[in-house]
Design a protein around this motif. Structure first.
Motif, PDB file in Angstrom:
ATOM      1  N   ASP A  45      -5.379  -1.239  -3.064  1.00 47.67           N
ATOM      2  CA  ASP A  45      -6.187  -0.407  -2.168  1.00 47.67           C
ATOM      3  C   ASP A  45      -6.461   0.988  -2.673  1.00 47.67           C
ATOM      4  O   ASP A  45      -6.599   1.915  -1.864  1.00 47.67           O
ATOM      5  CB  ASP A  45      -5.516  -0.294  -0.788  1.00 47.67           C
ATOM      6  CG  ASP A  45      -5.324  -1.664  -0.174  1.00 47.67           C
ATOM      7  OD1 ASP A  45      -6.084  -2.574  -0.551  1.00 47.67           O
ATOM      8  OD2 ASP A  45      -4.409  -1.801   0.659  1.00 47.67           O
TER       9      ASP A  45
ATOM     10  N   GLU B 274       2.533   7.437 -10.683  1.00 46.70           N
ATOM     11  CA  GLU B 274       3.337   8.544 -11.225  1.00 46.70           C
ATOM     12  C   GLU B 274       4.312   8.025 -12.276  1.00 46.70           C
ATOM     13  O   GLU B 274       4.444   8.578 -13.371  1.00 46.70           O
ATOM     14  CB  GLU B 274       4.107   9.230 -10.101  1.00 46.70           C
ATOM     15  CG  GLU B 274       3.208  10.009  -9.148  1.00 46.70           C
ATOM     16  CD  GLU B 274       3.961  10.571  -7.966  1.00 46.70           C
ATOM     17  OE1 GLU B 274       3.296  10.991  -7.005  1.00 46.70           O
ATOM     18  OE2 GLU B 274       5.215  10.589  -7.985  1.00 46.70           O
TER      19      GLU B 274
ATOM     20  N   ASP C 149      -9.842   4.509  -6.702  1.00 49.32           N
ATOM     21  CA  ASP C 149     -10.087   5.801  -7.365  1.00 49.32           C
ATOM     22  C   ASP C 149      -8.925   6.191  -8.274  1.00 49.32           C
ATOM     23  O   ASP C 149      -8.971   7.216  -8.932  1.00 49.32           O
ATOM     24  CB  ASP C 149     -10.308   6.882  -6.299  1.00 49.32           C
ATOM     25  CG  ASP C 149      -9.178   6.891  -5.285  1.00 49.32           C
ATOM     26  OD1 ASP C 149      -8.434   5.886  -5.233  1.00 49.32           O
ATOM     27  OD2 ASP C 149      -9.035   7.887  -4.555  1.00 49.32           O
ATOM     28  N   LYS C 150      -7.860   5.392  -8.328  1.00 46.19           N
ATOM     29  CA  LYS C 150      -6.706   5.786  -9.152  1.00 46.19           C
ATOM     30  C   LYS C 150      -6.707   5.095 -10.523  1.00 46.19           C
ATOM     31  O   LYS C 150      -5.755   5.234 -11.282  1.00 46.19           O
ATOM     32  CB  LYS C 150      -5.394   5.469  -8.403  1.00 46.19           C
ATOM     33  CG  LYS C 150      -5.083   6.400  -7.238  1.00 46.19           C
ATOM     34  CD  LYS C 150      -3.585   6.663  -7.117  1.00 46.19           C
ATOM     35  CE  LYS C 150      -3.255   7.713  -6.050  1.00 46.19           C
ATOM     36  NZ  LYS C 150      -2.903   7.105  -4.744  1.00 46.19           N
TER      37      LYS C 150
ATOM     38  N   SER D  11       0.848  -1.207   0.000  1.00 43.89           N
ATOM     39  CA  SER D  11       0.000   0.000   0.000  1.00 43.89           C
ATOM     40  C   SER D  11       0.879   1.251   0.000  1.00 43.89           C
ATOM     41  O   SER D  11       0.474   2.300  -0.484  1.00 43.89           O
ATOM     42  CB  SER D  11      -0.896  -0.009   1.242  1.00 43.89           C
ATOM     43  OG  SER D  11      -0.089  -0.087   2.403  1.00 43.89           O
ATOM     44  N   GLY D  12       2.125   1.088   0.495  1.00 37.96           N
ATOM     45  CA  GLY D  12       3.020   2.240   0.507  1.00 37.96           C
ATOM     46  C   GLY D  12       3.481   2.664  -0.873  1.00 37.96           C
ATOM     47  O   GLY D  12       4.086   3.719  -1.040  1.00 37.96           O
TER      48      GLY D  12
ATOM     49  N   GLU E  79       4.706   8.634 -16.286  1.00 33.58           N
ATOM     50  CA  GLU E  79       5.992   9.098 -16.829  1.00 33.58           C
ATOM     51  C   GLU E  79       6.499   8.172 -17.936  1.00 33.58           C
ATOM     52  O   GLU E  79       6.949   8.628 -18.985  1.00 33.58           O
ATOM     53  CB  GLU E  79       6.991   9.165 -15.682  1.00 33.58           C
ATOM     54  CG  GLU E  79       8.385   9.658 -16.061  1.00 33.58           C
ATOM     55  CD  GLU E  79       9.327   9.581 -14.859  1.00 33.58           C
ATOM     56  OE1 GLU E  79       8.993  10.167 -13.808  1.00 33.58           O
ATOM     57  OE2 GLU E  79      10.361   8.908 -14.967  1.00 33.58           O
TER      58      GLU E  79
ATOM     59  N   ASN F 170       1.513   3.038  -3.595  1.00 34.72           N
ATOM     60  CA  ASN F 170       0.505   3.456  -4.567  1.00 34.72           C
ATOM     61  C   ASN F 170       0.469   4.960  -4.819  1.00 34.72           C
ATOM     62  O   ASN F 170      -0.430   5.458  -5.474  1.00 34.72           O
ATOM     63  CB  ASN F 170      -0.885   2.911  -4.196  1.00 34.72           C
ATOM     64  CG  ASN F 170      -1.232   3.232  -2.763  1.00 34.72           C
ATOM     65  OD1 ASN F 170      -0.670   4.165  -2.189  1.00 34.72           O
ATOM     66  ND2 ASN F 170      -2.124   2.459  -2.177  1.00 34.72           N
ATOM     67  N   THR F 171       1.454   5.690  -4.294  1.00 37.40           N
ATOM     68  CA  THR F 171       1.663   7.051  -4.794  1.00 37.40           C
ATOM     69  C   THR F 171       2.684   7.029  -5.922  1.00 37.40           C
ATOM     70  O   THR F 171       2.475   7.600  -6.996  1.00 37.40           O
ATOM     71  CB  THR F 171       2.188   7.968  -3.668  1.00 37.40           C
ATOM     72  OG1 THR F 171       1.305   7.916  -2.558  1.00 37.40           O
ATOM     73  CG2 THR F 171       2.298   9.405  -4.164  1.00 37.40           C
TER      74      THR F 171
END
Ligand SMILES: Nc1ncnc2c1ncn2[C@@H]1O[C@H](COP(=O)(O)OP(=O)(O)OP(=O)(O)O)[C@@H](O)[C@H]1O
Ligand SMILES: Nc1ncnc2c1ncn2[C@@H]1O[C@H](COP(=O)(O)OP(=O)(O)OP(=O)(O)O)[C@@H](O)[C@H]1O
Ligand SMILES: [Mg+2]
Ligand SMILES: [Mg+2]
Lengths: 320, 311, 357, 510
Positions: free
Chosen positions: A91, A78, A94-95, A70-71, A82, A73-74
């Motif tokens: 999790d 991205e 919405d992405k 889960s860490g 790119e 998914n930022t």
């Protein structure tokens, strides 16, 4: 149309934990073999910055990058933007982004609910415990559903909840210490979630008798530790991401990747309870019936991902 | 909550506090000796980790907890020997070497565990305890404090032992002079290098056994990185105690107790994030420092290598 | 930990850059360390040559790797600047990890909201100020205790780091939580609003901030009156009092500046790379940077070189480990051996100059 | 002629750039006090270092009772009965006297406080060494600390006792006591080496004199030879040997009558509490331009506190006026800019920053000031370098270069640097604390000449010293400090010595 040559899976720790990481890698491998593509596992990446690894894998021409934490998914979406290389993250429904970002929600809450029912059926002391080494979303949903299951089975059974510490994933000693206290507080079934630390929990279960002197039972998550068992492993909420990953590869190839969220569920046994000799067959049959009820929608289990909500739940379940 | 306060539960909380405190106690006492002799031993975390590993392997393969502690002490001393050679004999920077050794120990033990155990995760049986007659009969306290593995009693006995050594023996004087005015010790005909080396090796042995306790009795198995900063807490305890072993004991129990408190509140269904409670011991210590602001006086030559005849 | 050999004016610390000396102090130890590590690799039945080849390619010689390496350097350089400032002033600030985290968390909390109301050109500097303030604030307690009570700063800064790590988590989990995700983390700053990358690359411009920070600190310490005062206080406090310097005031100033720089490191990491702060996130860069700064003898330029080398190793090492199936822990072993080898070489070199000067 | 207890033959020690000892021969007889003289850097401490195992000779032999020995470590030296009281005190400040005396015992031993206390008591009996065994060494006065070191030497059964500049930090009274003690020890048959820069005390305490110069032994005066000729002749001979040329005896100054000029520095009612120290009790003093006010007294009677209060390093009750203007509120820097300067007596730990270059140490008290720093606070290294070069020339500082770390310089040369630092610029009032301790005769003379020259140029001078000869040689008026008070002030003159002595020991003069 597009043929996927290879996929990569990125996990924070070595894939040898009989848990989150190992299950992820093994499932990915199974899916890859089934689809006849190469798998590149990237293990032990930690919880820091995985962008360099993602970029490098993308540059190496990987067809799909599964960011299995889960860490991640930022960072992953991205880098997908790119580099144009599709990624799968956990999790974050919405992405979604067609062709680029797919989400798969890893929540065994339905399985955890069944585990809760099992625990309530098994306990003699009328108290069961949940011990976790951290509070990531998927574990929270397990804990909440487990508590619901217990209450649904027998409202008089008490549920204890204890977190070893923030990110105490490798704190085996803490796992043992906390579990011992929970057992001393009356629990004779422990629902344990933790990577390295869960071995400390098992150690406590194996070496500490319940308050009524009987053996304490352990319910594990995600992986199958039966080959390490000494007779205290009651069950495990097993995950199998193979169908999810397989579906991802297929969708990539026919261009529908990123249009839907994937999930594991007890319907296709990608979430299931582990049958151990410690579970009487009668009990097992009852559980399988309950499983069917969930599939048929007769029972609905709501996932709760937020730590505060889970704590609140525990507070009032143990208040009575 | 109230129906939770059973004898069994309180006992296990207290027992848990002790179990969590013992490694800190050993690490703190060990570090204290190094610091008294003028060596800031930042490598203690690594010594604990290596001790945890060697101690576990020995106990697991021989089935003897005592051999485990012996091996743990040996493992810790092996790392300490490196530290002594580099920092005491050659006078390399103690912080650089200390951190380097800690990183190295983390890596090596994790590697060894990976190749050896990552598929089997062997675990040790529970330890048999040595109840102390009468004392162990006391409710709650009795089973938590006086019904432990004998090693726990030995660890606590180290406190008066060190007090005695510091106050009443030539060694105590040597250590203090080595930390406060090494030149004076040298001029008195006692080797500063030998004194400090001995101190560092002792630290290694203590830290190693602390790690062993954590692995073999605290957890019952070895997991990479399992010491999780206990060594650094040991350093803080040693500095705060300023040469008085009793204070290390107190500090170690404080930290252990706060961990047990975390569990107690949660099991009681009190809704506080663990992080908040985790802050309690540190906040308490800081508060003490702020309020009393007592000069945390450290040995004058702490961290400085000694070179004969240099001014 | 003696803060001697600080003056650049003394022959000791302005070394003659002879070739032999370069070989002795840098190449030899590196080669030795790599050979030793190769042994470990061989034991793991991994081809050392292949491993090092990957490290170099993925950390240095490939454009992709180089970009990653340079980006990784940004926060490390800011931390190096923070440490050089404090260490040269004889203050052992071992609490940079706490200062770093709090800086990062506050930026994580403020950046995204600010980006909705402020133009990027205003938002970024403001965030960096916020982080600097946070870091400085976290360093203030040890500063005051040291300045007015003489409480040893190693203890207090270590304590404040433990506290800071927990506090950072509490802030993320309770106060600055992003309601949009189930993962406990702060709101995410859109990529477009982050620190611009250097043209034609993915290198964060945080690198420039880091380099400027180190060089600025180096300049201040060696070329300005303020730096001279700090060095006097750091080397001989009694002489400082005798010379009429206000030791408490300078102590506090140094701590705050050092903390501010550590906070800025956090800002650089969040604004340049992460975009948000997750609960329980703690890269613990300090543990890596502290020894590097000592090896650099508090010299800014040398520090940049060491940080560069370390970044190559950590970026390239991950890649090499993955490709050859070496557990990633191995990188720790290499770093450890390298640090000790460099320290040893430094010692040999020191002895050599003792004998010849 | 009896056998020497310890003798050295052709002892040689080289350091980078210097030959510290060059073929030195020496014979130490039991019952004899052997004085070792030589200018700063002559090689005395080095010779001692080799006898006590701190350094190893590059060539030459050390013979103990006629047998050659390798003295590898201080322990070895002690085993051979060679004990030393070093230039710098070698006691652990946080240990008690008894513990320090037990420090050499093996690690497993149980320090026997009672036994040590008894031995100390015994020494009090026949040697008049009086120290409290339970006092922390750090709390003792320098004199007492030296007594402890001597006691330690005796307890270790030392047969050779070496004292390196043992008197340089003692008061005249303290030095005399030490001298008496030395004589009593010699009477017991010990061989004693006594290093000092003060010729008259050397002759007073010593039997035989050896002189080192640039590492060579340039002469030895036997007891008979010394006895044969008048003291003055011996002194002249020694000075000749030390510096390679004859010199006039140290200059004295004809005291000036109390000047008509108004005082430029006025301190009134200065009072200060110092935990554990004497502090200051209602101290008042005045100095006029060009006047030298000597402040005599036994060390530790408030001189340091007074100097620091005047200089602005400490705040005390009372008022201080400089040229009529109250400066109580001002800090060290502001006072310095107004012309008030303070030469500390601790050149090693307070006066200089050891690792810093000589050049930087010239300006450590003017950081940020022009011309060395620009208005923007940027350093001008060339300006600092030029200034340093000038000062090194003016004050004859012997240093390899202005970039050398000052810690490597000898005390004598360090002293020149800080003296230069205090005298440059608009010095109106200068406070000197023990300006010449530890310096050889040449450096001492040079320093005193500077002080007088400045005074002649109109600088108001406060001269704090424990060396009565120095006070008498330089002062116009002499104030005596005792227990934090100024117990009396007398004009300098023929009968000043007696008057000051009376005041010092508390017999208040008429
Ligand atoms: N540790 C050292 N390293 C290098 N050179 C040294 C060292 N000690 C002494 N020297 C050199 O040896 C010479 C003799 O030094 P030494 O200390 O013996 O002189 P000294 O007679 O004791 O002087 P002083 O009267 O000032 O004590 C010095 O001039 C110095 O250059
Ligand atoms: N570590 C060192 N390196 C080089 N030279 C040294 C060192 N230590 C001492 N010296 C030299 O030894 C000589 C004597 O040193 P020392 O400190 O004894 O001078 P000093 O005049 O006796 O000072 P003090 O006032 O302390 O007596 C000096 O010339 C000094 O340069
Ligand atoms: Mg000398
Ligand atoms: Mg001298």
């Amino acid at each position: 149309q597009t043929k996927v040559e290879s996929i990569a899976i990125l996990v924070p720790e070595q894939g040898t934990d009989y848990g989150w990481n190992q299950q992820g890698v093994d499932s990915a491998r199974a899916a890859a073999e089934a689809a006849g593509v190469e798998l590149i596992p990237a293990e032990g990446l930690g919880y820091g910055d995985i962008r360099p690894t993602l970029r490098e894998l993308a540059a190496d021409g990987v067809g799909l990058m599964i960011a299995h934490a889960s860490g991640y998914n930022t960072a992953a979406p991205e880098i997908a933007e790119e580099t144009g290389v599709p990624v799968a993250i956990v999790d974050s429904p919405d992405k979604l982004k067609p062709g680029l970002v797919a989400d798969y929600t890893l929540s065994g809450h339905e399985g955890a609910y069944l585990a809760g029912r099992l625990a309530a059926k098994t306990t003699d002391t009328g108290t069961v415990g949940i011990v976790v080494s951290g509070e990531p979303p998927s574990w929270n949903s397990h804990s909440a559903a487990f508590a619901d299951g217990v209450k649904a089975e027998d409202d008089s059974v008490k549920v204890l909840y204890a977190v070893i510490g923030p990110a105490a994933y490798s704190d085996a000693a803490g796992g043992k210490r906390v579990t011992e206290s929970v057992i001393a507080a009356g629990a004779d079934v422990i629902f344990g979630q933790g990577n390295g630390s869960s071995f400390g929990m098992i150690q406590a279960v194996e070496t500490t008798p319940a308050t009524d002197g009987s053996d304490v039972m352990f319910i594990d998550v995600i992986g199958d530790k039966s080959e390490l068992d000494t007779g205290h492993l009651l069950s495990s909420v097993m995950w199998d991401m193979t169908p999810v990953y397989t579906a991802m590869i297929e969708d990539l190839e026919d261009g529908t990747f990123g249009t839907k969220s994937y999930a594991i569920s007890i319907a296709d046994d990608s979430v299931k309870l582990l049958k151990t000799p410690q579970i009487p067959d009668a009990t097992w049959d009852e559980l399988m019936a309950l499983r069917q009820d969930i599939i048929d929608g007769k029972i609905t289990v709501e996932p709760v991902f937020d730590a505060q909500a889970v704590r609140a739940k525990m507070a009032n379940v143990s208040a009575d | 909550m109230e129906q939770l306060l059973t004898v069994a539960f309180l006992t296990s909380l207290l027992a848990g506090a002790v179990t969590a405190g013992v490694p800190l106690l050993l690490a703190g006492l060990g570090e204290q000796v190094s610091e008294k002799a003028g060596v800031l031993n930042i490598g203690i975390e690594g010594m604990m980790l290596v001790g945890a590993y060697t101690g576990f392997v020995a106990a697991w393969s021989t089935g003897s907890f005592w051999l485990g502690f012996a091996a743990g002490a040996a493992g810790g001393m092996a790392v300490a020997l490196l530290m002594a050679l580099l920092c005491v004999r050659l006078g390399l920077n103690q912080i650089v070497v200390g951190i380097a050794l800690t990183l190295g120990a983390e890596g090596i033990t994790a590697l060894l565990h990976h190749v050896q155990f990552s598929r089997t995760y062997p675990r040790l049986p529970g330890v048999e305890t040595l109840p102390i007659p009468f004392l162990s009969e006391i409710p709650v306290l009795g089973r938590a404090l006086f019904d432990r593995h004998p090693f726990v009693y030995l660890a606590v006995l180290m406190v008066p032992l060190l007090v005695f050594v510091f106050r009443r023996t030539g060694l105590g004087l040597h250590l203090q002079a080595a930390g406060d005015k090494p030149a004076a010790l040298d001029a008195a005909g006692v080797s500063v290098v030998t004194t400090r080396t001995a101190a560092v090796l002792f630290t290694g042995a203590m830290a190693g056994m602390g790690g062993t306790y954590m692995a073999n009795i605290g957890a019952g198995l070895f997991i990479p990185f399992m010491t999780g900063g206990a060594g650094f807490i040991g350093i803080v305890l040693a500095m705060l105690a300023r040469g008085r072993p009793g204070w290390v004991l107190f500090g170690a129990l404080l930290f252990g107790a706060s961990m047990a408190l975390t569990t107690a509140l949660q099991v009681g269904g009190v809704n506080i994030p663990t992080d908040v409670i985790q802050m309690v011991p540190f906040a308490a210590v800081m508060a003490v420092l702020v309020i009393f602001g007592r000069r945390a006086k450290l040995p004058a030559a702490l961290g400085l290598p000694y070179v004969r005849g240099e001014r | 930990m003696s803060a001697t050999d600080q003056t650049l004016d003394t022959p000791r610390s302005r070394p003659p850059f002879g070739l032999t000396r370069l070989v002795l102090t840098t190449l030899a130890p590196i080669v030795a360390a790599l050979l030793l590590s190769a042994l470990v690799l061989a034991l793991l039945s991994v081809d050392p040559v292949a491993y090092y080849a990957y490290v170099l390619r993925r950390g240095l010689t490939s454009w992709l790797g180089l970009q990653a390496t340079l980006t990784r350097m940004a926060p490390l350089l800011c931390l190096a600047a923070s440490l050089i400032m404090a260490f040269r002033a004889g203050l052992w600030n071992l609490g940079i990890d706490g200062q770093f985290l709090l800086g990062a968390v506050l930026v994580g909390a403020t950046a995204q909201p600010l980006s909705t109301v402020l133009p990027q050109a205003a938002m970024l500097p403001l965030c960096i100020l916020v982080a600097a303030a946070a870091g400085a604030l976290w360093a203030l307690v040890p500063a005051l205790l040291k300045a007015y009570e003489g409480v040893n700063e190693i203890i207090t800064t270590l304590m404040m780091t433990f506290l800071g790590i927990s506090l950072a988590n509490v802030l993320v989990k309770l106060l600055f939580l992003d309601p949009a995700t189930t993962v406990p983390q702060t709101r995410t700053l859109p990529v477009a609003d982050r620190l611009p990358t250097l043209p034609e690359s993915t290198i964060s411009s945080g690198l420039l901030i880091g380099v400027v920070a180190v060089l600025a600190v180096h300049f201040v310490m060696t070329r300005t009156a303020f730096g001279m005062r700090l060095r006097i206080v750091g080397t001989n406090p009694r002489a400082a009092v005798h010379a009429g310097l206000s030791v408490p005031a300078l102590t506090i100033a140094v701590f705050c500046l050092s903390g501010a720089l550590a906070g800025i490191a956090g800002a650089v990491e969040v604004l340049g790379v992460q975009g948000n702060v997750r609960a329980d996130w703690n890269p613990a860069y300090g543990l890596a940077v502290i020894p590097l700064v000592f090896l650099a003898r508090f010299n800014g330029v040398a520090a940049i070189v060491f940080v560069f080398a370390f970044s190559i190793l950590s970026i390239g090492g991950e890649s090499a480990a993955r490709r050859l199936g070496v557990p990633h822990f191995f990188t720790l072993v290499v770093v450890s051996i390298l640090l000790i080898a460099l320290a040893l070489a430094e010692y040999v070199d020191h002895r050599r100059r003792q004998r010849t000067t | 002629m009896t056998e020497p207890i310890l003798s050295v033959r052709g002892l040689t020690k080289r350091y980078p750039g210097v030959v510290a000892n060059d073929g030195v021969d020496l014979a130490l007889m039991g019952g004899e006090v052997h004085v070792l003289l030589g200018e700063n850097g002559a090689g005395k401490s080095t010779l001692i270092a080799m006898l006590t195992g701190l350094q190893q000779p590059d060539a030459g032999d050390i013979l103990v009772d006629g047998t050659p020995r390798v003295i590898a470590s201080p322990r070895e030296a002690l085993r051979l009965g060679i004990a030393c009281v070093y230039q710098t005190i070698m006691l652990s400040p946080t240990l008690t006297v008894a513990e320090n005396l037990a420090l050499g015992e093996p690690w497993w031993s149980r320090p026997d406080r009672a036994k040590i206390a008894a031995e100390l008591a015994a020494m009090r009996e026949d040697l008049d060494i009086a120290v409290d065994p339970d006092a922390l060494a750090g709390d003792l006065s320098l004199g007492q600390q030296q007594q402890v070191e001597i006691a330690r030497a005796l307890m270790r059964g030392g047969r050779v006792l070496i004292l390196d500049e043992a008197t340089s930090m003692l008061t005249p009274a303290g030095a005399d006591e030490l001298g008496a003690l030395i004589r009593r020890l010699a009477a017991r048959g010990l061989a004693i080496v006594f290093i000092s820069h003060k010729l008259n005390e050397a002759l007073a305490f010593g039997d035989r004199v050896s002189v080192l110069r640039l590492g060579r032994k340039v002469g030895e005066l036997t007891p008979d030879h010394i006895a044969a000729q008048p003291k003055e002749a011996t002194m002249a001979e020694i000075v000749g040997l030390m510096f390679g040329r004859d010199r006039a005896e140290a200059m004295a100054r004809t005291p000036r009558p109390a000047s008509a000029e108004p005082p430029i520095l006025q301190a009134t009612g200065l009072s200060l509490q110092v935990p554990g120290g004497v502090g200051l009790k209602d101290v008042s003093l005045e100095v006029a331009p060009g006047e030298v006010l000597g402040i005599a007294g036994i060390d530790g009677n408030g001189q340091r506190e007074l100097a620091e209060v005047l200089a602005g390093q400490r705040v005390a009750a009372g008022s201080i006026r400089l040229a009529g203007e109250a400066i109580d509120g001002l800090g060290v820097g502001a006072r310095r800019r107004k012309g008030l300067r303070y030469l500390t007596d601790d050149r090693h730990h307070e006066g200089t920053v050891g690792p810093f270059a000589v050049a930087e140490n010239f300006v450590t008290k003017d950081v940020g000031a022009s011309p060395f720093w620009s208005a923007a606070g940027l350093v001008d290294k060339s300006a600092i370098g030029a200034h340093a070069a000038r000062m090194v020339a003016d004050f004859d500082v012997r240093t390899p270069s202005v970039a050398t770390p000052i810690g490597r310089l000898s005390g004598g040369n360090m002293q020149k640097v800080i003296l230069a630092r205090e005298l440059t610029g608009e010095a109106k009032v200068v406070i000197y604390a023990k300006p010449t301790y530890g310096l050889d005769v040449a450096n001492t003379e040079a320093t005193r000449a500077r002080i007088l020259a400045a005074a002649e140029a109109g600088v108001a001078t406060v001269l704090i010293s424990t060396d009565l000869d120095e006070i008498l040689a330089l002062s116009d008026r002499i104030a005596v400090m005792s227990a934090g008070r100024i117990v009396g002030t007398v004009p300098n003159g023929p009968d000043a010595r007696a008057a000051v002595a009376d005041l010092m020991v508390g017999r208040v003069a008429a």
